[in-house]
Design a protein around this motif. Structure first.
Motif, PDB file in Angstrom:
ATOM      1  N   GLY A 520       0.825  -1.203   0.000  1.00 36.50           N
ATOM      2  CA  GLY A 520       0.000   0.000   0.000  1.00 36.50           C
ATOM      3  C   GLY A 520       0.861   1.255   0.000  1.00 36.50           C
ATOM      4  N   ILE A 521       1.869   1.273   0.874  1.00 36.37           N
ATOM      5  CA  ILE A 521       2.759   2.441   0.962  1.00 36.37           C
ATOM      6  C   ILE A 521       3.473   2.660  -0.373  1.00 36.37           C
ATOM      7  CG2 ILE A 521       4.892   3.284   2.040  1.00 36.37           C
ATOM      8  CD1 ILE A 521       3.903   1.989   4.656  1.00 36.37           C
ATOM      9  N   ALA A 522       3.941   1.564  -0.969  1.00 37.51           N
ATOM     10  CA  ALA A 522       4.647   1.675  -2.249  1.00 37.51           C
ATOM     11  C   ALA A 522       3.728   2.271  -3.319  1.00 37.51           C
ATOM     12  CB  ALA A 522       5.155   0.299  -2.682  1.00 37.51           C
ATOM     13  N   ALA A 523       2.480   1.789  -3.365  1.00 40.10           N
ATOM     14  CA  ALA A 523       1.537   2.277  -4.375  1.00 40.10           C
ATOM     15  C   ALA A 523       1.222   3.757  -4.146  1.00 40.10           C
ATOM     16  CB  ALA A 523       0.266   1.448  -4.337  1.00 40.10           C
ATOM     17  N   ILE A 524       1.058   4.122  -2.876  1.00 36.85           N
ATOM     18  CA  ILE A 524       0.740   5.518  -2.542  1.00 36.85           C
ATOM     19  C   ILE A 524       1.892   6.436  -2.961  1.00 36.85           C
ATOM     20  CG2 ILE A 524       0.502   7.107  -0.589  1.00 36.85           C
ATOM     21  CD1 ILE A 524      -1.051   4.704   0.784  1.00 36.85           C
ATOM     22  N   LEU A 525       3.113   6.021  -2.614  1.00 32.43           N
ATOM     23  CA  LEU A 525       4.270   6.847  -2.956  1.00 32.43           C
ATOM     24  C   LEU A 525       4.442   6.962  -4.460  1.00 32.43           C
ATOM     25  CD1 LEU A 525       6.924   5.905  -0.257  1.00 32.43           C
ATOM     26  CD2 LEU A 525       5.770   8.102  -0.588  1.00 32.43           C
ATOM     27  N   ALA A 526       4.202   5.852  -5.160  1.00 34.68           N
ATOM     28  CA  ALA A 526       4.318   5.891  -6.621  1.00 34.68           C
ATOM     29  C   ALA A 526       3.347   6.921  -7.185  1.00 34.68           C
ATOM     30  CB  ALA A 526       4.039   4.508  -7.202  1.00 34.68           C
ATOM     31  N   ALA A 527       2.111   6.907  -6.659  1.00 30.11           N
ATOM     32  CA  ALA A 527       1.093   7.827  -7.176  1.00 30.11           C
ATOM     33  C   ALA A 527       1.426   9.285  -6.841  1.00 30.11           C
ATOM     34  CB  ALA A 527      -0.264   7.458  -6.610  1.00 30.11           C
ATOM     35  N   THR A 528       1.850   9.541  -5.581  1.00 29.36           N
ATOM     36  CA  THR A 528       2.122  10.936  -5.212  1.00 29.36           C
ATOM     37  C   THR A 528       3.374  11.444  -5.929  1.00 29.36           C
ATOM     38  OG1 THR A 528       3.267  10.178  -3.225  1.00 29.36           O
ATOM     39  CG2 THR A 528       0.970  10.841  -2.968  1.00 29.36           C
ATOM     40  N   ASP A 529       4.376  10.569  -6.091  1.00 26.25           N
ATOM     41  CA  ASP A 529       5.579  10.978  -6.823  1.00 26.25           C
ATOM     42  C   ASP A 529       5.232  11.320  -8.263  1.00 26.25           C
ATOM     43  OD1 ASP A 529       7.034  10.660  -4.593  1.00 26.25           O
ATOM     44  OD2 ASP A 529       8.078   8.819  -5.212  1.00 26.25           O
ATOM     45  N   ALA A 530       4.399  10.466  -8.868  1.00 27.24           N
ATOM     46  CA  ALA A 530       4.016  10.698 -10.264  1.00 27.24           C
ATOM     47  C   ALA A 530       3.276  12.029 -10.397  1.00 27.24           C
ATOM     48  CB  ALA A 530       3.156   9.547 -10.768  1.00 27.24           C
ATOM     49  N   ALA A 531       2.519  12.391  -9.339  1.00 28.73           N
ATOM     50  CA  ALA A 531       1.755  13.636  -9.385  1.00 28.73           C
ATOM     51  C   ALA A 531       2.620  14.839  -9.017  1.00 28.73           C
ATOM     52  CB  ALA A 531       0.556  13.539  -8.450  1.00 28.73           C
ATOM     53  N   GLY A 532       3.892  14.580  -8.742  1.00 32.12           N
ATOM     54  CA  GLY A 532       4.809  15.671  -8.420  1.00 32.12           C
ATOM     55  C   GLY A 532       4.636  16.234  -7.016  1.00 32.12           C
ATOM     56  N   LEU A 533       4.021  15.430  -6.114  1.00 33.71           N
ATOM     57  CA  LEU A 533       3.838  15.889  -4.732  1.00 33.71           C
ATOM     58  C   LEU A 533       5.016  15.413  -3.896  1.00 33.71           C
ATOM     59  CD1 LEU A 533       0.112  14.801  -4.466  1.00 33.71           C
ATOM     60  CD2 LEU A 533       0.920  17.152  -4.586  1.00 33.71           C
ATOM     61  N   THR A 534       5.580  16.296  -3.080  1.00 35.31           N
ATOM     62  CA  THR A 534       6.706  15.870  -2.246  1.00 35.31           C
ATOM     63  C   THR A 534       6.172  15.380  -0.909  1.00 35.31           C
ATOM     64  OG1 THR A 534       6.929  18.159  -1.594  1.00 35.31           O
ATOM     65  CG2 THR A 534       8.487  17.342  -3.232  1.00 35.31           C
ATOM     66  N   LEU A 535       5.654  14.152  -0.951  1.00 39.08           N
ATOM     67  CA  LEU A 535       5.050  13.579   0.248  1.00 39.08           C
ATOM     68  C   LEU A 535       5.772  12.310   0.643  1.00 39.08           C
ATOM     69  CD1 LEU A 535       1.287  13.956  -0.666  1.00 39.08           C
ATOM     70  CD2 LEU A 535       2.639  15.400   0.857  1.00 39.08           C
ATOM     71  N   THR A 536       5.683  11.975   1.919  1.00 36.90           N
ATOM     72  CA  THR A 536       6.211  10.708   2.365  1.00 36.90           C
ATOM     73  C   THR A 536       5.055   9.910   2.970  1.00 36.90           C
ATOM     74  OG1 THR A 536       7.849   9.620   3.755  1.00 36.90           O
ATOM     75  CG2 THR A 536       6.891  11.629   4.633  1.00 36.90           C
ATOM     76  N   ALA A 537       5.179   8.577   2.951  1.00 34.17           N
ATOM     77  CA  ALA A 537       4.120   7.732   3.503  1.00 34.17           C
ATOM     78  C   ALA A 537       4.740   6.755   4.487  1.00 34.17           C
ATOM     79  CB  ALA A 537       3.416   6.969   2.387  1.00 34.17           C
ATOM     80  N   VAL A 538       4.108   6.620   5.647  1.00 34.01           N
ATOM     81  CA  VAL A 538       4.635   5.700   6.662  1.00 34.01           C
ATOM     82  C   VAL A 538       3.511   4.826   7.204  1.00 34.01           C
ATOM     83  CG1 VAL A 538       6.578   7.137   7.396  1.00 34.01           C
ATOM     84  CG2 VAL A 538       4.343   7.447   8.469  1.00 34.01           C
ATOM     85  N   GLY A 539       3.895   3.653   7.683  1.00 32.11           N
ATOM     86  CA  GLY A 539       2.921   2.738   8.282  1.00 32.11           C
ATOM     87  C   GLY A 539       2.511   3.217   9.666  1.00 32.11           C
ATOM     88  N   TRP A 540       1.478   2.577  10.185  1.00 33.31           N
ATOM     89  CA  TRP A 540       0.915   3.036  11.464  1.00 33.31           C
ATOM     90  C   TRP A 540       1.911   3.006  12.609  1.00 33.31           C
ATOM     91  CZ3 TRP A 540       0.863  -0.534  15.430  1.00 33.31           C
ATOM     92  CH2 TRP A 540       1.012  -1.870  15.048  1.00 33.31           C
TER      93      TRP A 540
END
Ligand SMILES: Nc1ncnc2c1ncn2[C@@H]1O[C@H](COP(=O)(O)OP(=O)(O)OP(=O)(O)O)[C@@H](O)[C@H]1O
Ligand SMILES: [Mg+2]
Lengths: 696, 225
Positions: A520-540
């Motif tokens: 899930g984290i990998a998919a989220i990061l792939a999507a936000t990176d592709a959208a040019g958002l400088t975001l990070t995703a972490v597990g609970w």
């Protein structure tokens, strides 16, 4: 094949023949299996309960936030005590839309983290407010009673002022204060008051109220969010008093632990705190307060704070309480202050009765909580641009997490506010607003004032407040930036669209499959990176901060302990087997002479030690299963805050899984194998000629 | 060169610190099939060393050893072990039975290692051997429940159970009283006579030497005829 029969026969018999040696090894291995199986089961169970407790209370499965944040997100607290900077996400809706296209994502929720303080009003303030209401309602009896109460409070403040006089050199101010108090205390004051009630109340607001200094500062951790969606997605959150905030309305829901810690009547909290020091299991007399020491001193201090009760009582209420107190204390001589003082000086013998008396007789007469459902809270916070900002927010309810006792923990004790209130306090302005502010400033010629530091607020007193008032008057024209009491103009409702567009600090994400958080984290990061958002995703676990790290630490400690235990076990078993092999050279030589290959001898030793390992593992595993089942029946109690957060309740009921047992058995077999390598090589080197040299 | 055992100028040196000890020096012996050979000589004369060479437990420093046509000099441990298992039976001075196995299982031991006989055939063979050494009744007893003579009988049965080409015995009577010792030698002699088994044994005991069909005398590592 037949050689195998022989080997097993020999191995079984040899294990039995060297019983003592194998018992020693066996005990070590039983212990090892027990530790591994129990430890693995506990860690797995902890992980399950932690996930259940943490993901359903605030973290969700994954958290997304600013990749350039100065501090990592720590929703359940870190070592920065609220001072951490998790950066910001400029527009929630952009991110939400990107995440909506990620198939792994089920729901997203905006979150805004912040801090706020509330200055609790002192008793004089409250009484003056009531007096104003009584005047408006035209209730002369109540007015008389309240004026009387104000005079009593003033009478008590008078000696305090003399003490202040001795330590300050601001003689002019002291003289003014003394004059004000003396006017109120004087016998003629009720008559004076009756002549012009409202102006006198205004005068008291300014001249007398500031002299009472016991207004308390409460500290809030705020979590701005989509409140109805939050309630829906975090089912462990339960409204215990009041209601939730209606959709698209401003409002706050207080956290019960926070309310208990910060907003409860101090005398009540003192009773609660001392109560906790007694062991509930022990029926006999216990010494907690004693005749001296810190707890005793604390009780004496509380006893001197009897005014905290007295000031909240009307004459009628005193009339009700006084005889009851006299009866309780068997005292006919002392006055009410003396009675309260004596009552509060509790001892181990009378603590239980006095506490019960407080809750049944006194609590209904006083304000048990500073802030109640329905009140309007004046929240103050420092905005990102450094202004001190104040905003009135209505308290709709109080919530707690199911399974966590109400006064157990303050971690994760967020007060939940709507997103717009969060943004106002966060103080991020849109470019348009900033331009507008600039224009207004230019127009009124305002000097930019900074709100100063928290220290100024607490100890500098007046100056920061004055600065704020000044700012208020200059900027009152701005809808979005409102201060103090000026917020009547703040729009109380908003649209979903307004709520969703704008700044957030982090975004909570629920996955369709919570077990596949890595993917899930990998998919989220792939999507936000592709959208040019400088975001990070972490597990609970990571997002929870300190608690999650502590859990990982526990895991690491156990891992290291097992490692050390097994290294020691390997060394001990190795030595035991080497000695045993040396004793067995004649026997080994004979087997070699009779035609057994070196390999046969090596394997025989391995089979023997694996046999010991297997029997021990079965015993150790069985013991561990029994132990974990026993813990499951009785529960592992969470006897501190930290554990109750980890466990998400008062106890953990661990369960074992087949994997845990397999791990224990596997590790123990591996350990006995490794410990056998060297002795087995030694055995293989025993030459057949020793058979001819050996004595029986 | 027709003997079942052929030692040709066999020398064995044992390292002893920086020096080396010559245990036997240029020993040449030829022993034929069916012989009942005693190797005799004083203590330290090299009897055990000669038996080690014949028993494929060690290889000579120089010279050649040939057992049933196989020259052992260049063989590795694995091949030597195979030779011991299939061609040679051993009887030891200290009996060297495996303590955790009973009499029956001790005799069965080499057969299980070989793995050639079926379970049924193996059982028959072991029982046959037990009968030959007169221990049918004691088959279920562990070595520590047997007398010295009985133990050596078990050892004899174990040595013979695989039908080896040669049976070696290093002072088989040294740990027995003279009557029992004599009985053991008689048993060996009977098996030699009736079944044609080749025995080679070392001894100090003149009475035992007397029973031999051939006597090889050794002194100071050399054969003295
Ligand atoms: N492993 C060894 N290392 C060094 N020297 C050895 C070794 N084995 C035997 N020797 C030496 O070789 C010589 C011959 O020994 P061996 O054991 O063959 O004599 P033996 O005739 O069997 O004597 P005994 O009657 O005492 O059994 C002796 O001097 C002995 O000390
Ligand atoms: Mg010898």
């Amino acid at each position: 094949m037949s050689a195998l029969i022989l080997m097993v026969r020999l191995a079984v018999r040899n294990v039995r023949a060297h019983l003592i040696k194998n018992l020693v090894i066996g005990v070590i291995l039983v212990f090892g299996t027990f530790v591994v199986v129990t430890g693995a089961a506990m860690i797995d169970s902890l992980d399950v309960v932690m996930r259940r407790s943490i993901t359903t209370s605030v973290t969700a499965d994954v958290q997304v936030y600013d990749a350039n944040a100065r501090d990592p997100l720590a929703l359940l607290g870190d070592m920065n005590f609220g001072g951490s900077d998790n950066g910001e996400v400029a527009d929630y809706r952009t991110v939400r839309d990107v995440l909506a296209a990620v198939p792994e994502v089920r729901t997203t929720l905006p979150m805004g983290l912040g801090n706020a303080t509330v200055f609790g009003a002192n008793e004089l303030d409250r009484t003056l407010d009531s007096l104003r209401e009584a005047e408006e309602a035209g209730d002369p009896a109540k007015v008389a009673m309240l004026v009387d109460r104000i005079r009593r409070i003033a009478g008590d403040l008078r000696p305090e002022l003399e003490r202040v006089d001795n330590i300050t050199n601001d003689t002019e101010r002291v003289a003014e204060s003394r004059a004000a108090l003396d006017r109120v205390i004087a016998e003629t004051f009720p008559a004076e008051y009756a002549l012009s009630p409202v102006p006198t109340i205004d005068w008291m607001d300014n001249a007398v109220a500031p002299l009472a200094t016991d207004g308390r500062l409460a500290y809030f951790r705020l979590l701005g969010t989509d409140l109805p969606a939050f309630q829906e997605n975090f089912p462990r959150m339960q409204i215990t008093r009041g209601t939730g905030v209606p959709a698209n309305e401003r409002g706050i829901i207080l956290n019960e632990s926070m309310v208990e810690q910060w907003l409860k009547h101090p005398i009540a909290r003192e009773f609660d705190a001392i109560e906790k020091l007694y062991d509930p299991e022990d029926d006999g007399p216990q010494e907690v307060i004693g005749e001296s020491g810190t707890i005793y001193d604390r009780v004496q201090r509380t006893s001197r704070q009897y005014r905290r009760i007295l000031y909240q009582l009307d004459t009628e209420e005193i009339a009700v309480l006084e005889p009851k107190l006299r009866a309780l204390l068997a005292d006919q001589s002392t006055d009410m202050p003396g009675l309260l003082k004596a009552y509060l000086a509790v001892s181990d013998e009378n603590f239980a009765t006095r506490k019960a008396f407080f809750y049944t007789e006194i609590a209904p007469l006083v304000r048990l909580y500073d802030i109640n459902v329905g009140d309007t809270l004046p929240l103050r916070a420092f905005t990102k641009s450094g202004y001190l900002k104040s905003l009135n927010v209505k308290v709709y309810g109080v919530y707690s997490y199911t399974g966590v006792a109400k006064d157990d923990s303050a971690a994760g004790a967020y007060c939940l506010v709507d997103m717009l209130t969060f943004r106002d306090l966060y103080g991020k302005m849109t470019d348009a607003q900033r331009a507008e502010l600039h224009d207004i400033k230019a127009a009124v010629g305002a000097v930019e004032l900074s709100g100063g530091t928290i220290e100024d607020q607490l100890f500098g007193g007046g100056s920061a407040l004055e600065a704020e008032v000044a700012t208020t008057s200059t900027l009152a024209a701005l809808d979005d930036v409102s201060f103090g009491r000026a917020d009547a103009r703040v729009q109380q409702t908003f649209t979903q669209d307004q709520m969703e567009s704008g700044v957030v600090t982090n975004i909570a994400i629920f996955l369709k499959d919570p077990d596949a958080s890595e993917a899930g984290i990998a998919a989220i990061l792939a999507a936000t990176d592709a959208a040019g958002l400088t975001l990070t995703a972490v597990g609970w676990k990571t997002a929870s901060g300190f608690i999650g790290q502590a859990a990982m630490m526990i895991q690491l400690v156990l891992f290291v302990a097992v490692l050390v235990l097994f290294l020691v076990a390997i060394v001990i078993i190795n030595i035991a087997l080497v000695l045993a092999t040396l004793e067995r050279t004649a026997e080994i030589g004979t087997m070699r002479a009779l035609g057994a290959q070196a390999r046969f001898v090596t394997l025989l030793l391995v089979v023997e030690s694996q046999l010991v390992g297997l029997v021990s593992a079965v015993f150790g595993g069985g013991l561990a299963i029994g132990f974990v089942n026993w813990l499951n029946d009785f529960g592992v109690p969470a006897d501190n805050d930290f554990l109750s957060i980890l466990f998400g309740g008062k106890a953990m009921y661990p369960e074992w899984r087949p994997e845990n047992v397999a791990l224990g058995v596997g590790l123990v077999l591996a350990v006995s194998f490794v410990a056998t390598i060297y002795p087995a090589i030694l055995a293989a080197r025993v030459p057949p000629v020793v058979a001819l040299q050996g004595k029986e | 060169m027709s003997g079942i055992v052929e030692l040709t100028k066999v020398t064995k040196d044992y390292p002893l610190g920086k020096l080396s000890v010559r245990a036997i020096d240029a020993v040449s012996i030829s022993i034929g099939k069916g012989e009942f050979t005693a190797i005799a000589g004083p203590s330290g004369s090299g009897k055990t060393t000669i038996l080690n060479m014949i028993g494929c437990m060690d290889v000579p420093t120089t010279g050649t050893v040939s057992i049933d046509g196989t020259i052992t000099n260049n063989l590795y441990d694995h091949a030597l072990t195979e030779l011991r298992l299939n061609r040679i039976g051993f009887i030891f001075q200290s009996f060297n039975l495996i303590n955790v196995l009973d009499a029956y299982q001790n005799i069965e031991f080499p057969l299980l290692l070989q793995g050639t006989l079926s379970g049924k055939a193996r059982k028959a063979r072991v029982n046959e051997m037990l009968e030959k050494v007169g221990l049918t009744k004691q088959s279920g007893q562990r070595p520590n429940e047997l007398s010295g003579g009985q133990r050596q009988r078990v050892a004899i049965a174990r040595a013979l159970v695989t039908n080896p080409a040669i049976v070696l015995a290093d002072e088989p009577t040294a740990n027995l009283d003279s009557t029992t010792g004599t009985a053991i030698v008689e048993l060996m002699r009977d098996l030699n006579k009736n079944e044609g088994i080749t025995f080679i044994f070392s001894t100090h005991d003149p009475k035992v030497m007397d029973r031999a069909t051939r006597l090889v005398m050794v002194a100071d590592g050399r054969v003295v005829e």
